[in-house]
Design an enzyme around this catalytic site. Structure first.
Site, PDB file in Angstrom:
ATOM      1  N   SER A 265       0.828  -1.207   0.000  1.00  0.00           N
ATOM      2  CA  SER A 265       0.000   0.000   0.000  1.00  0.00           C
ATOM      3  C   SER A 265       0.863   1.257   0.000  1.00  0.00           C
ATOM      4  O   SER A 265       2.068   1.201   0.230  1.00  0.00           O
ATOM      5  CB  SER A 265      -0.872   0.016   1.254  1.00  0.00           C
ATOM      6  OG  SER A 265      -0.065   0.289   2.387  1.00  0.00           O
ATOM      7  N   LYS A 266       0.206   2.370  -0.241  1.00  0.00           N
ATOM      8  CA  LYS A 266       0.913   3.652  -0.241  1.00  0.00           C
ATOM      9  C   LYS A 266       1.561   3.884   1.125  1.00  0.00           C
ATOM     10  O   LYS A 266       2.652   4.431   1.223  1.00  0.00           O
ATOM     11  CB  LYS A 266      -0.066   4.776  -0.558  1.00  0.00           C
ATOM     12  CG  LYS A 266       0.563   6.161  -0.440  1.00  0.00           C
ATOM     13  CD  LYS A 266      -0.317   7.232  -1.035  1.00  0.00           C
ATOM     14  CE  LYS A 266       0.348   8.603  -1.012  1.00  0.00           C
ATOM     15  NZ  LYS A 266       0.600   9.126   0.329  1.00  0.00           N
ATOM     16  N   ARG A 267       0.850   3.453   2.164  1.00  0.00           N
ATOM     17  CA  ARG A 267       1.386   3.639   3.511  1.00  0.00           C
ATOM     18  C   ARG A 267       2.740   2.934   3.687  1.00  0.00           C
ATOM     19  O   ARG A 267       3.661   3.477   4.290  1.00  0.00           O
ATOM     20  CB  ARG A 267       0.359   3.131   4.539  1.00  0.00           C
ATOM     21  CG  ARG A 267       0.658   3.527   5.941  1.00  0.00           C
ATOM     22  CD  ARG A 267      -0.477   4.208   6.698  1.00  0.00           C
ATOM     23  NE  ARG A 267      -1.796   3.639   6.483  1.00  0.00           N
ATOM     24  CZ  ARG A 267      -2.307   2.623   7.175  1.00  0.00           C
ATOM     25  NH1 ARG A 267      -1.581   2.031   8.103  1.00  0.00           N
ATOM     26  NH2 ARG A 267      -3.536   2.227   6.946  1.00  0.00           N
ATOM     27  N   GLY A 269       4.893   2.408   1.362  1.00  0.00           N
ATOM     28  CA  GLY A 269       5.870   3.205   0.623  1.00  0.00           C
ATOM     29  C   GLY A 269       6.276   4.434   1.427  1.00  0.00           C
ATOM     30  O   GLY A 269       7.461   4.764   1.526  1.00  0.00           O
ATOM     31  N   ASP A 270       5.292   5.103   2.017  1.00  0.00           N
ATOM     32  CA  ASP A 270       5.582   6.311   2.804  1.00  0.00           C
ATOM     33  C   ASP A 270       6.479   5.975   3.986  1.00  0.00           C
ATOM     34  O   ASP A 270       7.427   6.687   4.298  1.00  0.00           O
ATOM     35  CB  ASP A 270       4.279   6.948   3.309  1.00  0.00           C
ATOM     36  CG  ASP A 270       3.484   7.565   2.167  1.00  0.00           C
ATOM     37  OD1 ASP A 270       4.080   7.724   1.075  1.00  0.00           O
ATOM     38  OD2 ASP A 270       2.288   7.868   2.342  1.00  0.00           O
TER      39      ASP A 270
END
Ligand code: GLU
Length: 511
Positions: A265-267, A269-270
């Site tokens: 998920s984007k999370r 990646g962040d």
């Protein structure tokens, strides 16, 4: 006769395209190209609530950046145009009604509030509400209400949906090119909405099947998240009488978090500092941004190579594949059933491999926009040469500036630690002497300068490292950079002398 291969990538424009979506597009593309088939791009935008402006443009630009070419579809046209489902809306009602007519579907009049109440009520009993064979004859549906009332409700403009009438206790037997044979009992499935009068639009399931049929799609290659919909899709083909020309299905494994558990998920990646989208994205609604591989300095070829191997393996040790090599070696049989764990370091490794193999001319094209951003206007030749000298140390295109800026701009400051280490003792005086040696050289080529300076150092009997590191401080301002003669020959005699003069003027004499 073998059917011509026609595959489609069918994203919904609900936000930036996730790299898992790019991989789906890539596998479709590789499969199409390998079989001399057609790659279709269809935009599935029938869910008006989830529509995000700019998402379609983002999808098109991402595919273009990746080198995934579309033969037919949005942005290209073709024999089955339009390819944007919102522009095909008149097509679908007829098919929904055909199913009602044939007894495969029915009208349902429940309002959102009524459905909510049913859900809550089931929850209070610790159950999940399912709209299925158990309730469809007790609710406000055309299966329960008299025909006149159904007609009256429709005529007076009541809102309705058409739901699929899932058969009771039948086994749907399915084949998936990756997962093999799968069977599901229909009693475990609910009655999905196929069409909504409220916005006169079909849902994903109906539009997807109708369009795959009309567009003569031969293979559906898509993410694993659609596997639970497969029984319904099989039954829709059957209900329409299209089973004979039903496409073959291949459900791709999920892209998993670097830690393994769950979908990337984007999370993730962040948190771990890597992009999960191909391009930078800014949400038009919230202004929230997400980084992209392109802007982070990845090469599309490396990005594609990395993605191709997340879920597929060639069965050999080979890791580096051009697009053509991927086309030649890809096969659905070698796509794994289990999820593929995303490895951010591996993505960087791939990029480094591609950077190291680039010619100076290719590097120039990559580096020029970055140089311009820093206000440096130079011809391609020196841009490519500078990048070429340092490419072995670069992982991403964005590393190039840090690695090579001293070729283009003289240092204005001198790194403290290096200064303390080398601006002491005899070093400034030796540098002053070296300046005169350099000033006397006519042929400032790398080899000649190296030969003369080395001869001089040997004669003087001082340490090579001592001289070179002091020179490095003068020319680069820090302890980094390539061999010193790479720098002197690149910047030339005048600039070399200027930089030496400058450090001698700027730094206080060593104690
Ligand atoms: N619109 C669906 C999606 O966004 C397409 C799924 C399919 O390929 O059938 O993924």
């Amino acid at each position: 006769m073998e059917r011509p291969v026609r595959v489609r990538f069918a994203p919904s424009p609900t936000g930036p395209l996730h790299i898992g979506g790019v991989r789906t597009a890539l596998y479709n593309y590789l499969f199409a190209r390998q079989h001399g088939g057609t790659m279709i791009l269809r935009i599935e935008d029938t869910d008006s609530q989830r529509f995000v402006p700019g998402a379609e443009e983002y999808i098109l630009e991402s595919l273009k950046w990746c080198g995934i070419e579309i033969d037919e579809g949005v942005g290209v046209g073709g024999p089955h145009a339009p390819y944007r489902q919102s522009e095909r809306r008149e097509i679908y009602l007829k098919y929904a009604l055909q199913l009602v007519e044939a007894g495969w579907a029915y009208y349902a009049f429940d309002s959102a509030e009524e459905l909510d109440a049913l859900r809550k009520e089931a929850e209070s009993r610790g159950e999940a509400f399912a709209y299925n064979y158990r309730v469809r004859e007790k609710l406000a549906t055309s299966l329960a209400l008299p025909a006149e009332e159904v007609k009256a409700r429709i005529d007076r403009g009541d809102q309705w949906v058409i739901r699929f009438k899932m058969p009771v206790d039948e086994v749907v037997k399915m084949d998936d090119l990756i997962r093999g044979h799968v069977e599901v009992n229909t009693s475990t499935l609910d009655d999905k909405v196929l069409y909504k009068s409220a916005d006169a639009l079909p849902t994903y399931h109906l539009a997807n099947i109708v369009d795959d049929h009309l567009m003569e799609v031969s293979h559906v290659i898509r993410g694993e998240e659609w596997l639970p919909s497969l029984p319904l899709h099989y039954l829709l083909y059957k209900a329409f009488g299209w089973s004979d020309t039903q496409p073959a299905f291949a459900h791709l494994p999920l892209l998993l978090k670097p830690t393994g558990g769950g979908k990337l998920s984007k999370r993730d990646g962040d948190k771990m500092g890597f992009p999960v989208f191909p391009l930078f994205w800014k949400s038009p609604a919230t202004g929230e941004t997400a980084r992209g591989y392109r802007e982070d300095g990845y090469l599309p070829e490396a990005f594609i190579n990395m993605l191709a191997l997340l879920g597929w393996n060639p069965g050999t040790e080979q890791e580096l594949f051009s697009m053509q090599e991927l086309i030649d070696s890809f096969s659905l049989e070698r796509v794994s059933k289990s999820g593929a764990r995303f490895q951010p370091d591996k993505a960087k490794w791939f990029n480094a491999q591609y950077m190291h193999r680039m010619s100076d001319a290719e590097l120039a094209a990559l580096y020029q926009p970055i140089l311009r951003e820093h206000g440096i206007e130079v011809p391609d030749e020196p841009a490519g040469r500078a990048a070429g000298i340092m490419k072995e140390r670069a992982t991403l295109a964005t590393d190039l500036w840090d690695l090579t800026s001293f070729f283009f701009v003289a240092p204005t400051e001198y790194e403290e630690k290096q200064t303390r280490k080398y601006w002491k003792g005899d070093n400034p005086a030796i540098l002053r002497e070296l300046r005169e040696v350099l000033a006397a050289i006519d042929d400032f080529s790398l080899e000649n300068t190296e030969r003369i300076v080395h001869g001089w150092i040997e004669e003087k009997g001082c340490g090579m490292g001592q001289v070179m590191n002091t020179l490095r401080l003068a020319l680069v301002g820090a302890g980094k950079g390539p061999g010193m003669y790479d720098v002197t020959s690149f910047i030339g005699k005048d600039e070399t002398l200027r930089r030496i003069d400058r450090i001698l003027e700027t730094l206080p004499p060593a104690e």
